[in-house]
Write an enzyme that holds these catalytic residues in place. Structure first.
Site, short mmCIF file in Angstrom:
data_model
loop_
_atom_site.label_atom_id
_atom_site.label_comp_id
_atom_site.label_asym_id
_atom_site.label_seq_id
_atom_site.Cartn_x
_atom_site.Cartn_y
_atom_site.Cartn_z
N CYS A 8 36.81 39.75 36.81
CA CYS A 8 38.20 39.58 37.24
C CYS A 8 39.16 40.18 36.23
O CYS A 8 40.34 40.36 36.52
CB CYS A 8 38.51 38.12 37.48
SG CYS A 8 38.39 37.11 36.00
N CYS B 122 43.53 39.98 41.45
CA CYS B 122 43.11 39.25 40.24
C CYS B 122 44.18 39.35 39.15
O CYS B 122 44.44 38.38 38.44
CB CYS B 122 41.80 39.82 39.69
SG CYS B 122 40.31 39.22 40.48
N CYS C 159 36.76 32.79 43.65
CA CYS C 159 37.55 32.51 44.84
C CYS C 159 36.68 32.69 46.09
O CYS C 159 35.82 33.57 46.12
CB CYS C 159 38.72 33.48 44.92
SG CYS C 159 39.86 33.35 43.53
S1 SF4 Z 1 38.72 36.72 42.94
FE1 SF4 Z 1 39.44 37.61 44.88
S2 SF4 Z 1 40.91 36.15 45.78
FE2 SF4 Z 1 40.56 35.57 43.62
S3 SF4 Z 1 42.21 36.49 42.50
FE3 SF4 Z 1 40.50 37.96 42.43
S4 SF4 Z 1 40.68 39.31 44.22
FE4 SF4 Z 1 42.09 37.55 44.50
#
Ligand code: SF4
Length: 240
Positions: free
Chosen positions: A234, A126, A208
Site C-alpha cells: 500500500c 491507498c 481492505c
Molecule cells: S487497499 Fe484498496 S480500498 Fe484500501 S486504500 Fe488501498 S486501494 Fe483503497
C-alpha cells in the site's frame, strides 16, 4: 506534546540506529519493544491493520507498555471482522485502538471521483485513504512499530530491525523482522491472542475488502492482496 517536534536524522542518530539494530538480530521482540518504549517514550506509536503480527505486538505491548498509543488507518473499506477486533482488544487488554480516518467519507470520496478509485487507481486510493492519514498521525511522533516480517516478501527481506523511515521521518521498529509465520501463530495459540476469523477461511493477509481475496493452498501469503495487479504494497512499507 509539541505536535511539530520532529526527529532530525543526524548522522549520530543514524549510527545509533544501525548499531542498535545490529545488536538486536538475536534479541526477542519483547526486548526490542522495551528498548523502543524506553528510548522514545510517548513519542513511540504503532499503526495496526489488526493482522496476526500486529495482534502479537499489541499483546506484547499490553505487558510492556499498555499506554503506548496504537492506531488503525480506517480507510472506510475494512472488513467488519477486522473492525470487530478493535472491540476484542479493548475487552481483552483495556487498550483503545484509535481509528484514524481520511477527511472524506467513502461516499464523498467516491462521489467526487465518479466511482470507486480502488478499481481504476489503487495507488491513489491507498495514498489518499492510508498514506495521507498516516502522515497526519505521525506528526509529533518519533518512532513507530511495524509488524513486518522479513520472510513475507522480497521487499521486506531487507528491512532492518531498527531503521530510519525516510518517507514518514520516523524511526521504524520491526520487532518481528526475524520471526516466521509459525512463530507468530505459535504465540497466538499459546497466549490465546484474538485474531481475525477471516484467517480461518483462507485469507492469509487482510487489507481492505475490495483489494483482498482468499488464497489457495501453496499460494504466497500475500497473493490475495491487489490480486491481478502489479501492486504488492500500500506504500506504508516502501520508501518511494
Ligand atoms: S487497499 Fe484498496 S480500498 Fe484500501 S486504500 Fe488501498 S486501494 Fe483503497
Amino acid at each position: 506534546m509539541d505536535a511539530d517536534s520532529s526527529l532530525v536524522p543526524t548522522q549520530e542518530l543514524l549510527d545509533e540506529l544501525a548499531s542498535v539494530s545490529a545488536s538486536f538480530e538475536t534479541a526477542s521482540p519483547q526486548e526490542i519493544l522495551r528498548w523502543a518504549v524506553d528510548r522514545f517514550g510517548k513519542r513511540f506509536t504503532m499503526a495496526t491493520a489488526f493482522g496476526p503480527e500486529g495482534m502479537t505486538i499489541i499483546h506484547m505491548l499490553s505487558e510492556i507498555s499498555p499506554t503506548t498509543p496504537i492506531f488503525n488507518l480506517d480507510t472506510g473499506y475494512q472488513f467488519p471482522e477486522t473492525l470487530a477486533l478493535r472491540e476484542r482488544i479493548k475487552e481483552r487488554y483495556g487498550i483503545e485502538v484509535e481509528l484514524k480516518r481520511p477527511v472524506l467519507s467513502v461516499e464523498e470520496y467516491e462521489r467526487i471521483n465518479g466511482g470507486p478509485v480502488y478499481k481504476t487507481e489503487p495507488n491513489r486510493c491507498c495514498a489518499d485513504r492510508k498514506i495521507a492519514v498516516l502522515f497526519d498521525a505521525a506528526r509529533g511522533m518519533h518512532a513507530w512499530a511495524s509488524a513486518i516480517r522479513r520472510d513475507q516478501s522480497p521487499d521486506r527481506a531487507v528491512a532492518p530491525i531498527i531503521g530510519w523511515d525516510k518517507k514518514f521521518q520516523l524511526v521504524k521498529v520491526s520487532p518481528l523482522a526475524n520471526w516466521t509465520k509459525k512463530d507468530v501463530w505459535g504465540l497466538i495459540a499459546t497466549e490465546d491472542i484474538p485474531y481475525n476469523p477471516l484467517h480461518d477461511t483462507g485469507y492469509t493477509s487482510i487489507g481492505c475488502w475490495p483489494c483482498t481475496r482468499s488464497v489457495s493452498l501453496g499460494e504466497d501469503e500475500r497473493a490475495g492482496r491487489w490480486s491481478g495487479t502489479a501492486k504488492t504494497e500500500c506504500g506504508l512499507h516502501t520508501q518511494d
